[in-house]
Design a protein around this motif. Structure first.
Motif, mmCIF file in Angstrom:
data_model
loop_
_atom_site.group_PDB
_atom_site.id
_atom_site.type_symbol
_atom_site.label_atom_id
_atom_site.label_comp_id
_atom_site.label_asym_id
_atom_site.label_seq_id
_atom_site.Cartn_x
_atom_site.Cartn_y
_atom_site.Cartn_z
ATOM 1 N N PHE A 3 0.518 -1.598 -0.148
ATOM 2 C CA PHE A 3 0.211 0.096 -0.431
ATOM 3 C C PHE A 3 1.208 1.171 -0.135
ATOM 4 O O PHE A 3 1.571 0.847 -0.023
ATOM 5 N N GLN A 4 0.440 2.514 -0.534
ATOM 6 C CA GLN A 4 1.268 3.519 -1.024
ATOM 7 C C GLN A 4 0.549 4.364 0.290
ATOM 8 O O GLN A 4 -0.031 4.878 0.415
ATOM 9 N N ILE A 5 1.975 5.303 0.950
ATOM 10 C CA ILE A 5 1.710 7.081 1.558
ATOM 11 C C ILE A 5 2.404 7.684 1.146
ATOM 12 O O ILE A 5 3.608 7.727 0.661
ATOM 13 N N PRO A 6 1.961 8.510 0.831
ATOM 14 C CA PRO A 6 2.817 9.786 0.320
ATOM 15 C C PRO A 6 4.260 10.585 1.368
ATOM 16 O O PRO A 6 3.505 10.011 3.070
ATOM 17 N N THR A 7 5.452 10.564 1.437
ATOM 18 C CA THR A 7 6.252 10.814 2.169
ATOM 19 C C THR A 7 6.385 11.590 3.532
ATOM 20 O O THR A 7 6.446 11.375 4.086
ATOM 21 N N ASP A 8 5.059 13.212 2.578
ATOM 22 C CA ASP A 8 5.365 13.753 4.071
ATOM 23 C C ASP A 8 4.238 12.847 4.830
ATOM 24 O O ASP A 8 4.735 13.910 6.310
ATOM 25 N N LEU A 9 2.995 12.727 4.697
ATOM 26 C CA LEU A 9 2.766 12.138 5.393
ATOM 27 C C LEU A 9 3.484 10.405 6.057
ATOM 28 O O LEU A 9 3.292 11.067 7.796
ATOM 29 N N LEU A 10 4.233 10.233 5.973
ATOM 30 C CA LEU A 10 4.568 9.116 6.433
ATOM 31 C C LEU A 10 5.438 9.364 7.896
ATOM 32 O O LEU A 10 5.673 9.201 9.180
ATOM 33 N N LYS A 11 6.322 10.788 7.315
ATOM 34 C CA LYS A 11 7.343 11.084 8.139
ATOM 35 C C LYS A 11 6.517 12.056 9.673
ATOM 36 O O LYS A 11 7.021 12.024 10.542
ATOM 37 N N ASN A 12 4.917 12.603 9.052
ATOM 38 C CA ASN A 12 4.379 13.045 9.528
ATOM 39 C C ASN A 12 4.207 11.706 10.829
ATOM 40 O O ASN A 12 4.234 12.086 12.094
ATOM 41 N N LEU A 13 3.691 10.390 10.492
ATOM 42 C CA LEU A 13 3.011 9.363 11.043
ATOM 43 C C LEU A 13 4.126 8.729 12.494
ATOM 44 O O LEU A 13 4.028 8.983 13.476
ATOM 45 N N ILE A 14 5.210 9.122 12.355
ATOM 46 C CA ILE A 14 6.520 8.497 12.676
ATOM 47 C C ILE A 14 7.349 9.353 13.872
ATOM 48 O O ILE A 14 7.178 9.313 14.980
ATOM 49 N N ARG A 15 7.079 11.147 13.243
ATOM 50 C CA ARG A 15 7.455 11.861 13.907
ATOM 51 C C ARG A 15 6.242 11.880 14.957
ATOM 52 O O ARG A 15 7.403 12.094 16.527
#
Lengths: 378, 378
Positions: A135-147
């Motif tokens: 499945f796909q997630i936009p990079t900026d959203l993925l970085k926010n999920l992590i942060r």
């Protein structure tokens, strides 16, 4: 193996895969970086067996020839030396040639390095992952999920499962949860995914932190493939593998209070800065706590006391206070961590008494939630 | 004591005097900063008994009122807490008031800190220095004198006198010398001073490093007063006191070769970068050396060899090589340190054989000289 490559591109890729290389490994070849040259380009791999990173440099970038391949092949070179050497080479191109016995020549301008390499056949293979269910997630959203979650994982190995972030996919939604049993961070995101798909895995916090560092900013999609033991993140020219943590993640949903007795809405920055000031004296106190007192008729009072050094008290004007009077104590560090990742100019704090966990949220946004356990003080 | 002061000015002065405050002191009151408010302004003092720094904030700066003095007085506050508190205060002004029993209130906006202070009468007095014999040096020159010598002081306490920089004033000239017995740095400067004045003192390297950090850039004159046991540097609103080191500095003049057998002129940056690259492999080798070979018929060859890792060899085009063939080994660290402080695009290196110290200079400039002892290799 023999090829000539643009130095900047090589340096960039080496820095990426270096993040997976540990100098404290029990497998000597993993202190190296694997280099494979084919007609399509050059791939670099670093791994500490928990995390593996593969960075691919295509032979051409549009009209620009990035690499001239003279002879395909492969080699493993000491990561620490190789990375420092390429950074300091004098010219904008580098020639890398493997001779007999894995002796590798690195040439740039009039500088010539001879490094003793290792046989790339000895390098462990990356996990084989079938990509049916990406499945796909936009990079900026993925970085926010992590942060917004990873800071809350446990740093103690007493309960290893808590050193990871729980990723749960259910009904087209991803829920990321991290807790060290004193505080909890939760972030949700809608996925563009088949509603039937469901996953429930725990990704080591360290892996997510390293992943976040090598992802560029932007909205390019990252493909995520989850298997029983591994997760693979596929970004533009980078593959990032991490093992998953074994075991069942605790059921955290029941920790989250469903009602509240005191509700406060306050300016995030003013609240954060007042807590930060109060924490200066809290650090010395035996309990390391900051006290907050909320009175619906008035404002918020934030205070801390360290008998030998002194005390601090500050009033913060709340935008809204509803419910019962409240006096509560908490760790300023947990509070600051949570406030720093909450977005928006205002936050909504919900208390259920001085001894119960309290919640921090962005008003009108249920995608993010921070929970903190208070400290009992007498 | 009670006054209101511009926060930025206070923060700046606190940062300056903080450089003299050590948390590892045997005199508890020296973990504090002394604050004295008078009608003229506010002075702050920090000291570790080796170094003392006094920063004065005048009540007015031209038309701007920086401080409103309500009641003169003095107090000593814990340096670590006081400095962090003032940095984080919410408003652009701060009110500081001392009440009974040295209890000190720091107010800014709605934040109020109560700190337990100490009696300023208990704080050690700064050295009394008579200023009959001051001389002046522009700030930028003073900072260069320090930067170009202090890195070469010894870090070992085996010969304490070598942890300082020798300052010798003779015939209107200041000569600064530092050596750790493996390398030596020397810098001269003409002084605007009576030719009769002469001094010969040793200033701790640490003091000069800290002094350099608090001096602004620019050409304002710094007054320097040297006594038997202390040196005082007076800059705009800052007094910097340092004790001097006891003992006689060794006679280093006889170490400097007066003749040479091989002379090389080379581009500073190219030479420095080649040494830097070679040092990557030197670090691992048992001897930690880089080899240089100079042949008047050809160029310079720089090489290093670390049997387990590999080797590096590089040719640097010299602008001029005169005299005998030469092969010499040296510590790349000492060479890099020396090259970094030499000014100009070219340097002149003078060798007197493989076993003798060699000199690095800027061509046509005898104010600066770096000497390095080679390493014997077989």
């Amino acid at each position: 193996m023999k090829f000539t490559i643009q130095k900047d591109r090589l340096v960039e890729s080496v820095q990426d895969v270096l993040k997976a290389v540990s100098s404290r490994t029990t497998i000597p070849i993993l202190t190296g970086i694997k280099i494979v040259a084919s007609d399509e380009g050059v791939s670099l791999t670093g791994s500490d067996s928990d995390i593996s990173i593969e960075s691919f440099i295509p032979q051409r970038d549009g009209d620009l020839e990035v690499i001239t391949i003279d002879r395909p092949g492969s080699i493993v070179l000491q990561a620490r030396f190789f990375s420092e050497i390429v950074k300091k080479l004098p010219m904008s191109t580098v020639e890398i040639e493997v001779e007999q016995n894995h002796l590798t020549i690195i040439r740039s301008g009039s500088a010539e390095f001879n490094l003793n390499g290792l046989d790339a056949e000895e390098y462990p293979h990356l996990p084989q992952i079938e990509e049916h269910h990406a499945f796909q997630i936009p990079t900026d959203l993925l970085k926010n999920l992590i942060r917004q979650t990873v800071f809350a994982v446990s740093t103690s190995e007493t309960r290893p499962i808590l050193t990871g972030v729980n990723w749960k996919v259910e009904k087209g939604e991803l829920i990321c949860t991290a807790t060290d049993s004193h505080r909890l961070a939760l972030r949700k995101a809608k996925l563009d995914i088949n509603e039937e798909s469901s996953y429930n895995v725990v990704i080591p916090g360290k892996s997510l932190t390293e992943l976040s560092k090598i992802l560029d900013d932007g909205q390019d999609l990252v493909s995520i493939v989850i298997t029983e033991t591994q997760v693979l993140f596929k970004a533009q020219n980078v593959l990032f593998f991490s093992r998953l943590l074994d075991g069942n993640y605790p059921d955290t949903a029941r920790l989250i209070p469903q009602e509240s007795k005191t509700d406060v809405v306050v300016n995030t920055k003013e609240f954060l800065q007042a807590i930060d000031r109060a924490s200066l004296l809290a650090r010395e106190g035996r309990n390391n706590v900051v006290k907050l007192s909320a009175d619906p008729a008035q404002s918020l009072e934030i205070s801390s006391n360290s008998p030998e050094i002194g005390k601090v008290v500050e009033t913060v004007q709340a935008d809204d206070i509803k419910g019962e009077d409240l006096k509560i104590s908490f760790s300023p560090k947990y509070m600051l961590d949570a406030l720093k990742v909450l977005e928006g100019t205002e936050i909504h704090v919900s208390f259920t008494g001085a001894m119960r966990p309290f919640l921090l949220r962005t008003p009108n946004d249920d995608s993010i939630l921070q929970l903190i356990l208070p400290v009992r003080t007498y």
